[in-house]
Design a protein around this motif. Structure first.
Motif, mmCIF file in Angstrom:
data_model
loop_
_atom_site.group_PDB
_atom_site.id
_atom_site.type_symbol
_atom_site.label_atom_id
_atom_site.label_comp_id
_atom_site.label_asym_id
_atom_site.label_seq_id
_atom_site.Cartn_x
_atom_site.Cartn_y
_atom_site.Cartn_z
ATOM 1 N N ALA A 113 0.806 -1.251 -0.031
ATOM 2 C CA ALA A 113 -0.178 -0.011 -0.047
ATOM 3 C C ALA A 113 0.905 1.326 -0.143
ATOM 4 C CB ALA A 113 -0.841 -0.048 1.250
ATOM 5 N N ASN A 114 2.103 1.191 0.313
ATOM 6 C CA ASN A 114 3.061 2.453 0.317
ATOM 7 C C ASN A 114 4.371 1.867 -0.556
ATOM 8 O OD1 ASN A 114 1.845 4.031 2.783
ATOM 9 N ND2 ASN A 114 1.645 1.772 3.259
ATOM 10 N N GLU A 115 4.009 1.465 -1.563
ATOM 11 C CA GLU A 115 5.294 1.073 -2.440
ATOM 12 C C GLU A 115 6.302 2.042 -2.576
ATOM 13 O OE1 GLU A 115 7.343 -1.829 -3.956
ATOM 14 O OE2 GLU A 115 5.268 -2.328 -3.463
ATOM 15 N N GLU A 116 5.809 3.264 -2.836
ATOM 16 C CA GLU A 116 6.870 4.450 -3.315
ATOM 17 C C GLU A 116 7.573 4.648 -2.079
ATOM 18 O OE1 GLU A 116 6.732 9.256 -4.827
ATOM 19 O OE2 GLU A 116 5.029 7.897 -4.919
ATOM 20 N N MET A 117 7.062 4.548 -0.933
ATOM 21 C CA MET A 117 7.919 5.033 0.385
ATOM 22 C C MET A 117 8.459 3.714 1.043
ATOM 23 S SD MET A 117 7.272 8.219 1.248
ATOM 24 C CE MET A 117 7.228 8.387 3.120
ATOM 25 N N LEU A 118 7.968 2.624 1.027
ATOM 26 C CA LEU A 118 8.368 1.501 1.741
ATOM 27 C C LEU A 118 9.139 0.437 0.876
ATOM 28 C CD1 LEU A 118 5.788 1.525 4.573
ATOM 29 C CD2 LEU A 118 7.982 2.509 4.611
#
Length: 516
Positions: A113-118
């Motif tokens: 759900a947070n691919e860009e950040m995590l």
């Protein structure tokens, strides 16, 4: 006794909690366990951060849930249903034997759900991988249950405190006690002393709009310091910059990414890769160029990529290939090649690099002849936890214009003794910076803060066989001549010991080839 702020009290309590957990499960002192601990801490930080933001919106928008929910969807992170830390805690306590599976499911869901950040962080840790615990495998679920319980009691983000500082003491403790198998000396090598890093960055003076790169970023300390120092044309803090880092060690990369996230430096690009074998490239395949390149390099870098460098398509090592067991100047040549035409470089190095012969001398010669050496600053001994040897800072500038002369500064007496090691004080940093700033503005050392400084011509450096060793250029009085000679002797002894070790390794390898 120093009064602890609320922020520091939270940090102390967090460290005490993790410390107690480590003592209870001391048989799990390995890298995998440390990564599991860091992952759960990251989960709690994300949870606490979002909770703080929600409370803020509830106050501002008077509990208008439509507005609050819309704003929460645009936050830095999102939490899929039933992945908040409270839900995790309940599930794990209800099904303790399935703790590893539950953690894998939740971390995977949050990362997706947070691919860009995590992306590449949480899913890289398998909480069911218990092969490392050997005969203690039955204790592993207990450890995970206790870990979630301990971290669940921490406050890693708060509306009234600086959550970045609050969490970083905990991260440093985890690094030193888990990820280095209780070897705090090894951990220390991944953190440049804060004041030393601040000095390098002050000398480089990063400005708004710059790209900043560390090819050996370790735990990200220099990048974090550099981000805090970026200013606009009026010397006001600026958030207009880009951070890039490379680190060949997986655990250090993991820690660096988490530290940068906690500092809300979300755009930082930290790559788990080797800068020599796999440099950062733009979409057209060319090397990315940076405005500020800085690093606290590992000393006497071994197995640095000598064979690959022979056929380097980017021609980064045209000034000379250094020996396989001493890659420091290879890294510095890489830094030069990745610096823009108006960019600047600051690197912390062991003083042996200033005067060693062979290919290293030829590289120093090329640096002088290409007019990019701006300053060499000799620093005190014993600034690092893991070595008592002196270090130096070299500043390279690709945009020196008509200026040819070079500043040499002997700041080896600028320090105070702090417990087991020496420390640069703020006044020492200011003295060194003022001396360098005066040189940049006037081309001389007249009226500078440090009297032991001089401006040297390229011809003078050539006459000294392209040695950058500062005491060769600065007259010394009788009182401190003996100490400088002792320092020089100590450095030569260290070099001889390393050379002897290389010979021994070579002999051993030859014996193995001969089957002896």
């Amino acid at each position: 006794m120093k009064h602890l702020s609320h922020n520091e009290m939270v940090s102390k309590e967090a460290v005490y909690g993790i410390s107690a957990l480590r003592r209870r499960f001391q048989h799990f002192n390995d890298n995998h366990t440390g990564l599991c601990v860091l992952s759960v801490v990251l989960l709690k930080y994300v949870n606490d951060y979002l909770e703080c933001r929600r409370r803020h919106y509830e106050r501002v928008h008077k509990n208008d849930m439509d507005v609050i929910n819309r704003k929460m969807k645009r936050e830095r992170f999102v939490l899929p249903p039933d992945t908040d830390f409270t839900s995790l805690h309940k599930k794990i306590n209800a099904y303790p034997l399935n703790a590893g599976t539950l953690l894998n499911q939740i971390t995977s869901s949050i990362e997706l759900a947070n691919e860009e950040m995590l992306g590449g962080l949480l899913r890289s840790v398998d909480f069911n991988n218990a092969t490392h615990v050997g005969t203690s495998i039955a204790d592993w679920p207990k450890f995970l249950v206790n870990l979630v319980d301990v971290v669940g009691k921490m406050t890693l983000a708060s509306e009234i405190t600086d959550q970045a500082v609050d969490a970083e003491l905990l991260l440093e403790y985890i690094w030193s006690r888990w990820l280095n198998q209780t070897n705090s000396s090894a951990a220390e090598q991944h953190y440049a002393p804060a004041n030393l890093g601040r000095l390098v960055i002050k000398l480089l003076n990063p400005k708004s709009g710059c790209r900043i790169y560390d090819p050996s970023c370790k735990a990200g300390s220099l990048l974090i310091e550099a981000a805090a120092a970026v200013t606009d044309d009026e010397n006001n803090p600026s958030g207009n910059f880009a951070l890039y880092g490379q680190e060949a060690q997986a655990a250090a990369t993991y820690l660096a990414r988490i530290r940068l996230l906690i500092r809300e430096l979300d755009g930082a690009q930290i790559s788990l890769s080797d800068p020599i074998r796999n440099p950062l490239k733009a979409e057209n395949g060319e090397l990315i160029k940076f405005d500020i390149v800085l690093s606290n390099l590992p000393w006497n870098i071994q197995n640095w990529g000598y064979e690959e460098a022979k056929n380097d398509v980017f021609k980064r090592f045209k000034w000379g290939l250094v020996p396989e067991m001493k890659g420091d100047w290879a890294y510095i040549q890489h830094m030069i090649s990745t610096t823009s035409s108006e960019g600047r470089i600051g690197v912390i190095i062991p003083t042996g690099l200033l005067f060693r012969e062979g290919k290293e001398r030829l590289i120093r010669q090329a640096i002088v002849e290409n007019n990019i050496l701006d300053a060499v600053i000799m620093l005190p001994v014993n600034l690092f936890f893991y070595t008592k040897l002196a270090c130096a800072i070299i500043i390279l500038d690709k945009n020196r214009g008509e200026k040819k002369n070079i500043l040499f500064v002997d700041a080896s007496k600028e320090f105070e003794v702090d417990k087991r090691q020496n420390r640069l004080r703020e006044i020492d940093i200011e003295h060194i910076y003022s001396t360098y700033d005066n040189f940049k503005n006037t081309g001389s050392t007249t009226s500078t803060e440090i009297s032991n400084s001089t401006v040297v011509s390229p011809e003078d450096v050539s006459n000294h066989n392209f040695s950058f060793y500062v005491p060769m250029y600065i007259p010394t009085n009788t009182d401190n001549k003996e100490s400088i000679n002792c320092m020089e002797l100590e450095l030569k002894i260290v070099e001889l010991r390393k050379s002897l070790e290389e010979v021994r390794i070579g002999i051993k390898n030859n014996f193995q080839l001969l089957g002896i």
